[in-house]
Design a protein around this motif. Structure first.
Motif, PDB file in Angstrom:
ATOM      1  N   ALA A 195      11.752 -10.971   2.404  1.00 33.47           N
ATOM      2  CA  ALA A 195      13.120 -11.290   2.795  1.00 33.47           C
ATOM      3  C   ALA A 195      13.160 -12.051   4.122  1.00 33.47           C
ATOM      4  CB  ALA A 195      13.948 -10.019   2.886  1.00 33.47           C
TER       5      ALA A 195
ATOM      6  N   ARG B 218      14.972 -16.066   6.925  1.00 34.59           N
ATOM      7  CA  ARG B 218      15.725 -15.977   8.176  1.00 34.59           C
ATOM      8  C   ARG B 218      16.116 -17.372   8.669  1.00 34.59           C
ATOM      9  NH1 ARG B 218      10.507 -15.591   9.058  1.00 34.59           N
ATOM     10  NH2 ARG B 218       9.547 -16.704  10.773  1.00 34.59           N
TER      11      ARG B 218
ATOM     12  N   GLY C  48      18.958  -4.607   1.047  1.00 36.35           N
ATOM     13  CA  GLY C  48      19.255  -6.038   0.958  1.00 36.35           C
ATOM     14  C   GLY C  48      20.375  -6.461   1.891  1.00 36.35           C
ATOM     15  N   ASP C  49      21.406  -5.632   2.040  1.00 40.41           N
ATOM     16  CA  ASP C  49      22.513  -5.953   2.942  1.00 40.41           C
ATOM     17  C   ASP C  49      22.041  -5.983   4.394  1.00 40.41           C
ATOM     18  OD1 ASP C  49      24.207  -6.027   0.737  1.00 40.41           O
ATOM     19  OD2 ASP C  49      24.852  -3.942   1.009  1.00 40.41           O
TER      20      ASP C  49
ATOM     21  N   GLU D  12      19.998  -9.136   4.990  1.00 39.67           N
ATOM     22  CA  GLU D  12      20.852 -10.327   5.065  1.00 39.67           C
ATOM     23  C   GLU D  12      21.384 -10.505   6.484  1.00 39.67           C
ATOM     24  OE1 GLU D  12      25.073 -11.821   3.205  1.00 39.67           O
ATOM     25  OE2 GLU D  12      23.730 -10.675   1.914  1.00 39.67           O
TER      26      GLU D  12
ATOM     27  N   ASN E  13      18.551 -11.554   8.833  1.00 39.41           N
ATOM     28  CA  ASN E  13      18.143 -12.952   8.641  1.00 39.41           C
ATOM     29  C   ASN E  13      19.123 -13.942   9.247  1.00 39.41           C
ATOM     30  OD1 ASN E  13      15.708 -12.524   7.422  1.00 39.41           O
ATOM     31  ND2 ASN E  13      16.471 -12.715   5.348  1.00 39.41           N
ATOM     32  N   VAL E  14      20.406 -13.649   9.202  1.00 44.24           N
ATOM     33  CA  VAL E  14      21.411 -14.559   9.758  1.00 44.24           C
ATOM     34  C   VAL E  14      21.488 -14.393  11.275  1.00 44.24           C
ATOM     35  CG1 VAL E  14      23.867 -15.132   9.814  1.00 44.24           C
ATOM     36  CG2 VAL E  14      22.732 -14.660   7.630  1.00 44.24           C
TER      37      VAL E  14
END
Length: 119
Positions: free
Chosen positions: A30, A34, A103-104, A107, A110-111
């Motif tokens: 994951a 990023r 996963g949330d 996310e 990564n942002v």
């Protein structure tokens, strides 16, 4: 018929679910998505109850020599994933947020719109 004694200490101990190799690799994959510091290779290190993300410090904001710095701590507790950011000035982990799904959490990491993790 006589009673039989049952030896209960022969039961295998319950192993903590985290860290485990499957989720460690999932986090590594994951992190390739990023938005910051795409030119460094972060590492996901197993720790008690979760995972620590560390990376070379390319910005030199935290480490002027560009050494390895802590980015995030991810822990699984009581059915939730918990995300912590490193307070580099104090050397402590600061709680950031809870997520029902890994996963949330990934996310958001990564942002990192507020640059709280990838500094």
């Amino acid at each position: 018929m006589g009673e039989r004694a049952v030896q209960i200490d022969a039961v295998a101990p319950v192993r903590a679910p985290h860290p485990n190799e499957l989720d460690r690799r999932r986090i590594e994959r994951a992190l390739k998505g990023r938005q910051r510091y795409l030119y460094v290779e972060p590492a996901v290190v197993p720790v008690a109850g979760g995972y620590r993300v560390e990376s070379p410090c390319c910005s030199r904001n935290v480490d002027p020599d560009g050494g390895i710095v802590d980015v995030a701590l991810i822990q699984f507790r009581e059915g939730d994933w918990r995300l912590f950011r490193k307070d580099h000035s104090g050397g402590t982990w600061a709680f950031h947020s809870n997520y029902p799904r890994l996963g949330d959490l990934l996310e958001l990491l990564n942002v990192d719109a507020d640059r709280l993790f990838w500094q």
